[in-house]
Scaffold this motif. Structure first.
Motif, short mmCIF file in Angstrom:
data_model
loop_
_atom_site.label_atom_id
_atom_site.label_comp_id
_atom_site.label_asym_id
_atom_site.label_seq_id
_atom_site.Cartn_x
_atom_site.Cartn_y
_atom_site.Cartn_z
N LEU A 210 15.22 -34.08 4.22
CA LEU A 210 14.10 -33.53 5.12
C LEU A 210 12.82 -33.47 4.43
O LEU A 210 12.60 -33.08 3.17
CB LEU A 210 14.73 -31.98 5.32
N ASP A 212 8.99 -32.43 5.50
CA ASP A 212 8.12 -31.78 6.48
C ASP A 212 6.69 -31.72 5.93
O ASP A 212 6.17 -31.38 4.89
CB ASP A 212 8.69 -30.25 6.48
N GLN A 236 15.31 -35.87 8.92
CA GLN A 236 14.48 -35.19 9.65
C GLN A 236 13.00 -35.68 9.00
O GLN A 236 12.85 -35.32 7.79
CB GLN A 236 14.55 -33.69 9.71
N ASN A 238 9.02 -34.90 9.81
CA ASN A 238 8.20 -34.14 10.83
C ASN A 238 6.47 -34.52 10.28
O ASN A 238 6.27 -34.07 9.33
CB ASN A 238 8.40 -32.63 10.49
N GLN A 257 16.08 -36.89 13.53
CA GLN A 257 14.93 -36.07 14.18
C GLN A 257 13.68 -36.57 13.63
O GLN A 257 13.37 -36.81 12.47
CB GLN A 257 15.24 -34.70 13.83
#
Length: 393
Positions: A210, A212, A236, A238, A257
């Motif tokens: 992940l 972000d 993921q 973002n 994602q």
């Protein structure tokens, strides 16, 4: 003679009575009022007995500051190495809670700590000496502080070579920190002021799942084809709430994602998603996408389950795969729907294979509110999307 003596006796008695009545009674003089007692002076503090611990309350820094004072120390911990400004729960010997204490600096972290909570303070730097013995740390939460790149010691992340989770949301970072541990699995850097990603920042992070970076100041010039090189496990990514006008040149191939909301993206290359074989959730809300900026078949991905295209400038519904389950198209410029055109497979074929889930479209939720559509919705929509549970117009 006797009579004369009797009269004389009576006269003497009367003379004595009259004299007694004329005498004033003796009264005692009033007592003078008592002088007021002097006020009691405060007792001098007792001198502590030798060997008795003295608790020193934290004091406000001598320099001018608008920050609230640090909170008083908590109760003495069962762990002698526990910093007094923090909490060391007896039930969690590997956890150290220093969150929401108005701290200005990181305390000395004991070697036994695996989980460190420092969020919601006024910490502005990460000194190497505070983490010198904390080589077993796996989780650090530094959200909502004032950490800047200039006050992060170069060696601090070299010490933390077992770190798995690093949360630094809501700080004052302008650049992705250097020398991040290759052991990281989650890296959260949202709501900073990051406008630069140095070359090789993620090149050794094979375990990162992940990343972000939403709510920063990233622009198109920040990204190149090697920016995300090395992120072999990333699921993921973002990048929402930045200043992108086009898609990043490359995206890690295992991304599950991808969030790009609240940018200024106008178009997407036709083959952009061809190598993203695991992409299931794609968010592109609040951009500048038009029909011309979305090539035909762009979203025809068999892995894609959830597609968000709300608050753009679309005039029609783009084509998509039969496997798509959620489609968000609210607040665009869509004026009409042709059910036959948007159906991902021939409607007649659907009728013949009504019970075959591998053939019929799986769309369950369709959002079209905020457009210029006239009711009723064409019957072909119901005939095509047999599994549709909700349509918002």
């Amino acid at each position: 003679m006797n009579h004369f003596g009797y009269i004389l006796s009576i006269c003497l008695i009367l003379t004595t009575v009259v004299h007694c009545q004329r005498r004033q009674p003796k009264t005692k003089p009033p007592k003078p009022p008592k002088p007021p007692k002097p006020p009691k002076l405060p007792k001098a503090p007792k001198t502590p007995k030798p060997g008795k611990a003295i608790v020193i309350e934290p004091t406000e820094p001598s320099h001018v500051t608008t920050l609230p004072p640090p909170l008083p120390p908590g109760p003495v911990s069962v762990y002698p190495d526990c910093p007094r400004e923090c909490n060391c729960p007896p039930d969690y010997p590997n956890a150290l809670y220093c969150d929401s204490r108005n701290l200005r600096m990181v305390p000395i972290i004991p070697p036994r700590i695996h989980y460190l909570y420092l969020q919601n303070n006024f910490i502005d730097g990460l000194p190497e000496r505070a983490f010198r013995n904390a080589t077993e740390l796996k989780w650090i939460n530094l959200d909502n502080n004032r950490i800047s790149n200039q006050k992060v010691d170069k060696e601090v992340f070299n010490i933390l070579n077992k770190l798995l989770f690093l949360y630094m949301d809501r700080n004052k970072l302008s650049v992705v920190p250097a020398n991040l541990p290759s052991s990281l699995e989650q890296l959260r850097l949202s709501r900073n002021q990051i406008s630069k990603i140095p070359a090789g920042s993620f090149s050794k992070m094979e375990n990162l799942t992940l990343l972000d970076l939403h709510h920063n100041k990233l622009s198109d010039g920040v990204f190149n084809k090697n920016t995300f090189k090395g992120l072999k496990s990333l699921m993921q990514l973002n990048l929402a709430h930045n200043s992108l006008k086009k898609m990043p040149p490359t995206i890690p191939q295992d991304v599950f994602q991808l969030f790009l909301d609240k940018n200024q993206i106008k178009e997407i290359p036709g083959d952009y998603f061809k190598n993203l074989h695991h992409l299931a959730f794609l968010r592109l809300n609040f951009n500048q996408l038009t029909d011309q900026g979305i090539p035909n078949g762009l979203f025809n991905l068999s892995t894609l389950l959830d597609l968000h295209l709300s608050n753009n400038k679309l005039n029609s519904i783009p084509t998509f795969n039969t496997k798509l389950e959620h489609l968000h198209l609210s607040h665009n410029n869509i004026g009409k729907i042709n059910g036959t055109e948007i159906c991902p497979c021939p409607i007649d074929n659907i009728a013949l294979h009504a019970h075959d889930l591998d053939v019929i479209p799986r769309l369950r939720y369709l959002r079209l509110d905020g457009n210029a559509l006239a009711l009723p919705i064409p019957m072909e929509i119901r005939m095509c999307f047999r599994l549709l549970q909700a349509i918002v117009v």
